[in-house]
Design an enzyme around this catalytic site. Structure first.
Site, PDB file in Angstrom:
ATOM      1  N   MET A  89       1.625   9.641  -9.170  1.00  0.00           N
ATOM      2  CA  MET A  89       0.581   9.457  -8.117  1.00  0.00           C
ATOM      3  C   MET A  89       0.348  10.805  -7.577  1.00  0.00           C
ATOM      4  O   MET A  89      -1.086  10.969  -7.550  1.00  0.00           O
ATOM      5  CB  MET A  89       1.310   8.634  -6.935  1.00  0.00           C
ATOM      6  CG  MET A  89       0.178   8.328  -5.979  1.00  0.00           C
ATOM      7  SD  MET A  89       0.693   6.812  -4.987  1.00  0.00           S
ATOM      8  CE  MET A  89       2.108   7.565  -4.438  1.00  0.00           C
TER       9      MET A  89
ATOM     10  N   THR B 196       8.413  13.902 -20.370  1.00  0.00           N
ATOM     11  CA  THR B 196       9.738  13.748 -20.639  1.00  0.00           C
ATOM     12  C   THR B 196       9.852  12.483 -21.377  1.00  0.00           C
ATOM     13  O   THR B 196      10.777  12.051 -21.979  1.00  0.00           O
ATOM     14  CB  THR B 196      10.733  13.410 -19.286  1.00  0.00           C
ATOM     15  OG1 THR B 196       9.986  12.309 -18.625  1.00  0.00           O
ATOM     16  CG2 THR B 196      10.771  14.399 -18.273  1.00  0.00           C
ATOM     17  N   SER B 197       8.825  11.840 -21.670  1.00  0.00           N
ATOM     18  CA  SER B 197       8.846  10.431 -22.384  1.00  0.00           C
ATOM     19  C   SER B 197       7.796  10.346 -23.404  1.00  0.00           C
ATOM     20  O   SER B 197       7.793   9.442 -24.330  1.00  0.00           O
ATOM     21  CB  SER B 197       8.658   9.358 -21.429  1.00  0.00           C
ATOM     22  OG  SER B 197       7.686   9.470 -20.863  1.00  0.00           O
TER      23      SER B 197
ATOM     24  N   GLN C 229       7.256  16.256 -10.862  1.00  0.00           N
ATOM     25  CA  GLN C 229       8.000  15.328 -11.532  1.00  0.00           C
ATOM     26  C   GLN C 229       8.939  14.808 -10.394  1.00  0.00           C
ATOM     27  O   GLN C 229       9.637  13.777 -10.887  1.00  0.00           O
ATOM     28  CB  GLN C 229       8.549  15.977 -12.782  1.00  0.00           C
ATOM     29  CG  GLN C 229       9.698  15.120 -13.347  1.00  0.00           C
ATOM     30  CD  GLN C 229       8.785  14.199 -14.308  1.00  0.00           C
ATOM     31  OE1 GLN C 229       7.762  14.393 -14.543  1.00  0.00           O
ATOM     32  NE2 GLN C 229       9.370  13.197 -15.023  1.00  0.00           N
TER      33      GLN C 229
ATOM     34  N   CYS D 150       5.258  16.075   3.725  1.00  0.00           N
ATOM     35  CA  CYS D 150       3.493  15.485   4.084  1.00  0.00           C
ATOM     36  C   CYS D 150       3.422  15.635   5.477  1.00  0.00           C
ATOM     37  O   CYS D 150       2.286  16.108   5.986  1.00  0.00           O
ATOM     38  CB  CYS D 150       3.453  14.260   3.519  1.00  0.00           C
ATOM     39  SG  CYS D 150       4.474  13.101   3.533  1.00  0.00           S
TER      40      CYS D 150
ATOM     41  N   GLN E 165       3.710   6.457   9.590  1.00  0.00           N
ATOM     42  CA  GLN E 165       3.460   6.813   8.139  1.00  0.00           C
ATOM     43  C   GLN E 165       3.028   5.480   7.078  1.00  0.00           C
ATOM     44  O   GLN E 165       3.778   4.689   7.077  1.00  0.00           O
ATOM     45  CB  GLN E 165       4.793   7.649   7.893  1.00  0.00           C
ATOM     46  CG  GLN E 165       5.008   8.800   8.580  1.00  0.00           C
ATOM     47  CD  GLN E 165       6.045   9.720   8.088  1.00  0.00           C
ATOM     48  OE1 GLN E 165       6.781  10.142   8.905  1.00  0.00           O
ATOM     49  NE2 GLN E 165       6.565   9.847   6.963  1.00  0.00           N
TER      50      GLN E 165
ATOM     51  N   PRO F  44     -10.609 -23.279  12.062  1.00  0.00           N
ATOM     52  CA  PRO F  44     -10.521 -22.571  13.140  1.00  0.00           C
ATOM     53  C   PRO F  44     -10.249 -23.362  14.392  1.00  0.00           C
ATOM     54  O   PRO F  44      -9.682 -22.559  15.410  1.00  0.00           O
ATOM     55  CB  PRO F  44     -12.215 -22.149  13.517  1.00  0.00           C
ATOM     56  CG  PRO F  44     -12.826 -22.307  12.156  1.00  0.00           C
ATOM     57  CD  PRO F  44     -12.075 -23.507  11.533  1.00  0.00           C
TER      58      PRO F  44
ATOM     59  N   GLU G  93      13.768  12.570   7.616  1.00  0.00           N
ATOM     60  CA  GLU G  93      12.141  12.672   7.760  1.00  0.00           C
ATOM     61  C   GLU G  93      12.168  13.541   9.112  1.00  0.00           C
ATOM     62  O   GLU G  93      11.283  14.393   9.297  1.00  0.00           O
ATOM     63  CB  GLU G  93      11.461  11.364   7.779  1.00  0.00           C
ATOM     64  CG  GLU G  93       9.817  11.663   7.869  1.00  0.00           C
ATOM     65  CD  GLU G  93       9.374  12.134   6.509  1.00  0.00           C
ATOM     66  OE1 GLU G  93      10.127  12.225   5.529  1.00  0.00           O
ATOM     67  OE2 GLU G  93       8.163  12.086   6.416  1.00  0.00           O
TER      68      GLU G  93
ATOM     69  N   LYS H  92      13.264  17.219   9.173  1.00  0.00           N
ATOM     70  CA  LYS H  92      12.404  18.002   8.342  1.00  0.00           C
ATOM     71  C   LYS H  92      11.310  18.728   9.324  1.00  0.00           C
ATOM     72  O   LYS H  92      10.887  19.763   9.062  1.00  0.00           O
ATOM     73  CB  LYS H  92      11.673  17.246   7.274  1.00  0.00           C
ATOM     74  CG  LYS H  92      12.533  17.017   6.016  1.00  0.00           C
ATOM     75  CD  LYS H  92      11.776  16.255   4.874  1.00  0.00           C
ATOM     76  CE  LYS H  92      12.668  16.031   3.649  1.00  0.00           C
ATOM     77  NZ  LYS H  92      11.990  15.024   2.917  1.00  0.00           N
TER      78      LYS H  92
ATOM     79  N   ARG I 135       7.393   4.048   9.508  1.00  0.00           N
ATOM     80  CA  ARG I 135       6.564   3.657   8.441  1.00  0.00           C
ATOM     81  C   ARG I 135       5.535   2.414   8.963  1.00  0.00           C
ATOM     82  O   ARG I 135       6.272   1.524   9.628  1.00  0.00           O
ATOM     83  CB  ARG I 135       7.559   2.968   7.186  1.00  0.00           C
ATOM     84  CG  ARG I 135       6.699   2.612   6.279  1.00  0.00           C
ATOM     85  CD  ARG I 135       6.464   3.741   5.185  1.00  0.00           C
ATOM     86  NE  ARG I 135       7.342   4.505   4.720  1.00  0.00           N
ATOM     87  CZ  ARG I 135       7.239   5.846   4.256  1.00  0.00           C
ATOM     88  NH1 ARG I 135       6.254   6.423   4.455  1.00  0.00           N
ATOM     89  NH2 ARG I 135       8.537   6.308   3.783  1.00  0.00           N
TER      90      ARG I 135
ATOM     91  N   HIS J 259      -1.115   9.180   6.754  1.00  0.00           N
ATOM     92  CA  HIS J 259      -0.103   9.399   7.932  1.00  0.00           C
ATOM     93  C   HIS J 259      -0.628   9.563   9.173  1.00  0.00           C
ATOM     94  O   HIS J 259      -1.558  10.693   9.081  1.00  0.00           O
ATOM     95  CB  HIS J 259       0.881  10.644   7.793  1.00  0.00           C
ATOM     96  CG  HIS J 259       1.967  10.200   6.548  1.00  0.00           C
ATOM     97  ND1 HIS J 259       1.890   9.120   5.909  1.00  0.00           N
ATOM     98  CD2 HIS J 259       2.901  10.884   6.192  1.00  0.00           C
ATOM     99  CE1 HIS J 259       3.135   9.038   5.027  1.00  0.00           C
ATOM    100  NE2 HIS J 259       3.451  10.168   4.774  1.00  0.00           N
TER     101      HIS J 259
HETATM  102  N1  HSE Z   1       8.794  11.747   3.087  1.00  0.00           N
HETATM  103  C1  HSE Z   1       7.132  11.092   3.275  1.00  0.00           C
HETATM  104  C2  HSE Z   1       7.279   9.666   3.579  1.00  0.00           C
HETATM  105  C3  HSE Z   1       6.609  11.542   2.208  1.00  0.00           C
HETATM  106  O1  HSE Z   1       8.160   9.027   3.151  1.00  0.00           O
HETATM  107  O2  HSE Z   1       6.176   9.194   4.288  1.00  0.00           O
HETATM  108  C4  HSE Z   1       6.622  12.798   1.498  1.00  0.00           C
HETATM  109  O3  HSE Z   1       6.516  14.123   2.109  1.00  0.00           O
END
Ligand code: HSE
Length: 371
Positions: free
Chosen positions: A12, A37-38, A73, A135, A162, A193, A241, A244, A267, A274
């Site tokens: 992606m 790799t494939s 990758q 991100c 996110q 309705p 997360e 970070k 999420r 995001h």
């Molecule tokens: N860790 C982030 C997420 C995406 O799960 O939304 C990558 O940076």
């Protein structure tokens, strides 16, 4: 011409990177080699010029002939191949989307509209590893990097919203499956309705909690709900997360004194954007006009949105920003807590500035640097 090896270009983030590189004519100035790799020996992607067939992404000898390797990758690949390459004496530049090497001493986290000075200094001092940031962190810094640069931020708290894409392609698919599963289960009531709203609500809840609801990737319903946890648990009680946010921001900016950054990462059911609500403790009382000016002038992609319902609903949403490089920043105002407390809301495409774009731009920087 510089030899550049690409790995993980079909996934992606890699696909978004390929699209952006084609749009910016980036392949013109390099000699690309695509590895897999494939699918060794098969035809490479269409990039508008002739390229060799796919090479073996696990063959250290082939990779050692590259001046630059750019990989999307993932961390497992980096863990396996990167040490072998360096142990074999490879001195080339390594550009990586994965988090594996991010916090290493000899790595720089790249986000050039924000830390070009750090990148330039590192190139001069011989640093060879340039790694894309998390991100959420990159998008937050694209939005308020100017306030950090002016040293106006004493601490920052971010509450995130996110997108599914941050968890991967399969998760994006599962989100839509969940949505359609809810839609199908509720269809007859929606078509009528006059049906009672609480009956509709009950039907939705039943399907979301039923054993047939697709939750293989997320482990819980996301459509019609949210998940207030992203990634592994740290000893501090933070999710990885959330950790970070502090660790990477300070590393990207190479702050002399660490700036406290913390919050809760959540999420939600959007596809690839995001969003984040920031609370900032300023070092002093700075006017909203000045803050807006600094934000607006910090890079060419950021866009200040006026603090009203119409503009916020039109420009400050994932549906408005998806697929675009624009980073809108709105809802900018002082909080009731006092004139040094600032809040704002920002949205960004997680696959563009959050992943592919800093890598693409780093490759450009290297091509110009090595001319
Ligand atoms: N860790 C982030 C997420 C995406 O799960 O939304 C990558 O940076």
């Amino acid at each position: 011409m510089l030899k550049v090896g690409f790995i993980g270009w079909r996934g992606m983030v890699g696909s978004v990177l390929m699209d952006r590189m084609k749009a910016e004519n980036d392949f013109r100035d390099i000699e690309p080699l695509f590895a897999s790799t494939s699918q060794v020996g098969q035809k490479g992607p269409d990039i508008g010029k002739n390229i060799p067939v796919l090479q073996d992404a696990l063959d250290v000898k082939t990779l050692s002939a590259m001046d630059i390797i750019l990989t999307c990758q993932g961390s497992d690949y980096t863990k396996e191949i990167y040490p072998q390459l360096r142990n074999a004496g490879w001195k080339g530049y390594w550009i990586d989307a994965a988090s594996r090497l991010r916090m290493e001493k000899d790595s720089v986290i790249i986000l050039d509209p924000v830390n070009r000075d750090v990148i330039d200094k590192s190139l001069s001092s011989g640093i060879k590893n340039y790694i894309g940031g998390n991100c959420t962190v990159s998008l937050m810094l694209m939005a308020v990097g100017g306030l950090f640069k002016h040293e106006y931020i004493e601490w920052l708290s971010t509450m995130t919203y996110q997108a599914a894409s941050g968890a991967g392609a399969k998760n994006m698919r599962e989100l839509i499956l969940q949505m359609s599963s809810i839609g199908n289960a509720a269809k007859d009531l929606l078509d009528k309705p006059s049906s009672a709203i609480l009956e509709l609500d009950k039907r939705v809840l039943e399907i979301m909690n039923s054993s047939s609801f697709p939750v293989e990737q997320f482990g819980a319903p996301l459509a019609g709900s949210l998940i207030p946890w992203i990634d592994a648990k740290m000893e501090t009680g933070q999710s990885r997360e959330e950790w970070k946010g502090y660790a990477e921001t300070n590393k990207i900016l190479q702050t002399k004194k660490q700036i406290p950054i913390d919050g809760i990462c959540v999420r939600i059911g959007t596809m690839r954007c995001h969003s984040q609500a920031l609370t900032i403790k300023l070092r002093k009382n700075i006017s909203i006009d000045k803050i807006q000016k600094i934000i607006q002038e910090s890079n060419q992609w950021v866009k200040v949105i006026s603090n009203d319902k119409e503009n916020s609903s039109k420009y400050l949403t994932p549906s408005a920003v998806s697929g675009k490089l624009t980073v809108p920043v709105g809802r900018i105002r002082k909080l009731n807590m006092g004139p040094e407390y600032l809040t704002l809301f920002t949205v960004g495409d997680q696959l563009l500035w959050g992943a592919a774009e800093p890598l693409r731009r780093m490759l450009r920087i290297l091509v110009d640097y090595m001319k």
